[in-house]
Enzyme design. Structure first.
Site, PDB file in Angstrom:
ATOM      1  CG  ASP A  25      -9.370  32.586  34.743  1.00 22.88           C
ATOM      2  OD1 ASP A  25      -9.829  32.909  35.327  1.00 22.88           O
ATOM      3  OD2 ASP A  25      -8.218  33.226  33.573  1.00 22.88           O
ATOM      4  CE  LYS A 130      -6.404  33.002  36.210  1.00 21.05           C
ATOM      5  NZ  LYS A 130      -6.357  33.109  35.357  1.00 21.05           N
ATOM      6  CB  CYS A 163      -6.490  31.655  31.908  1.00 18.09           C
ATOM      7  SG  CYS A 163      -5.853  33.249  31.813  1.00 18.09           S
TER       8      CYS A 163
HETATM    9  N1  TIU Z   1      -8.999  33.732  30.676  1.00 16.36           N
HETATM   10  C1  TIU Z   1      -7.646  33.983  30.095  1.00 16.36           C
HETATM   11  O1  TIU Z   1      -7.364  32.759  28.898  1.00 16.36           O
HETATM   12  N2  TIU Z   1      -7.241  35.438  30.147  1.00 16.36           N
HETATM   13  C2  TIU Z   1      -7.103  35.209  28.984  1.00 16.36           C
HETATM   14  O2  TIU Z   1      -6.929  36.528  28.323  1.00 16.36           O
HETATM   15  N3  TIU Z   1      -7.383  34.515  27.585  1.00 16.36           N
HETATM   16  C3  TIU Z   1      -6.805  35.290  25.895  1.00 16.36           C
HETATM   17  O3  TIU Z   1      -7.570  33.418  25.053  1.00 16.36           O
HETATM   18  N4  TIU Z   1      -7.266  36.122  25.533  1.00 16.36           N
END
Ligand code: TIU
Length: 224
Positions: A25, A130, A163
């Protein structure tokens, strides 16, 4: 086998032809102002610190010809894959699907949902969209890894305790040996990053191993 001697809690050995890098991400939605991360109330400036290290890590895998997988947290334009509980949780400035300065928040295909240009995937690298925090949930990742004979995973990306940690736990339960690169992962909360790293490698690597990028680089250099 290549052994990362300085990994914690003990050396991490991996077979390169059965190992994949998973970059979680690294999207504008989390790293740039105006995206999903900022709408949740976070200071997104912290996350840019790992861009150079993550680029080096991806470069190492590219130079060796090893498998690289990128993930994107994202939802379909009609939000059919976004549970109402995720969309309505809390009081964000903008909700998933709302129009923001980089397009609709966390929606697939919108400019803000892209991986940042510095880490853009090259042709031949796998991209997993995802809808959840874990990369195995509601995706083809498990099938893809099985077809490629992958047994070991090396992780980078954001955020460490959300994530990245969720995906490492999913992978660990599926039998993969997992290594997290400490300086190629970041959180909006430095204390959460430190705690996640500690809990991953506690109890004899209960979730997996961690190591700085230099330790992996040294291990790879030793094999040339
Ligand atoms: N990619 C990921 O970690 N999504 C989140 O929403 N992370 C947060 O720390 N909010």
């Amino acid at each position: 086998m290549i052994t990362v001697a300085a990994a914690q809690p003990f050396p991490f050995a991996f077979p390169p032809d059965r190992t994949a890098l998973i970059v979680i991400d690294m999207q504008r939605d989390f790293i740039e102002p105006g995206g999903f991360g900022e709408t949740l109330g976070n200071d997104v400036s912290l996350l840019s610190a790992i861009v150079p290290t993550t680029a080096r890590l991806i470069g190492l895998f590219r130079a060796q010809g090893w498998t690289i997988i990128h993930t994107r947290e994202s939802h379909a334009a009609d939000l059919a894959d976004c549970p109402p509980a995720k969309r309505t949780r809390g009081g964000p400035a903008l909700r998933i699907g709302d129009e923001g300065p980089m397009g609709r928040i966390l929606v697939r295909g919108e400019p803000g949902n892209d991986i940042i240009p510095e880490l853009a995937p090259l042709p031949g690298e796998i991209i997993i969209d995802k809808p959840g925090k874990g990369a195995f949930y509601a995706t083809a990742l498990g099938d893809i890894l099985r077809l490629k004979g992958i047994t070991h995973l090396i992780f980078a990306g954001v955020t460490t305790e959300v994530c990245v940690q969720t995906t490492m736990r999913e992978a660990n339960d599926r039998g993969y040996d997992c290594l997290l690169i400490e300086d190629a992962t970041e959180s909006y909360f430095p204390a959460f990053k430190a705690a996640a790293i500690d809990m991953i490698r506690a109890q004899g690597a209960i979730v997996g191993w961690t190591a700085p990028l230099a330790a992996l680089e040294a291990a790879v250099k030793g094999t040339r």
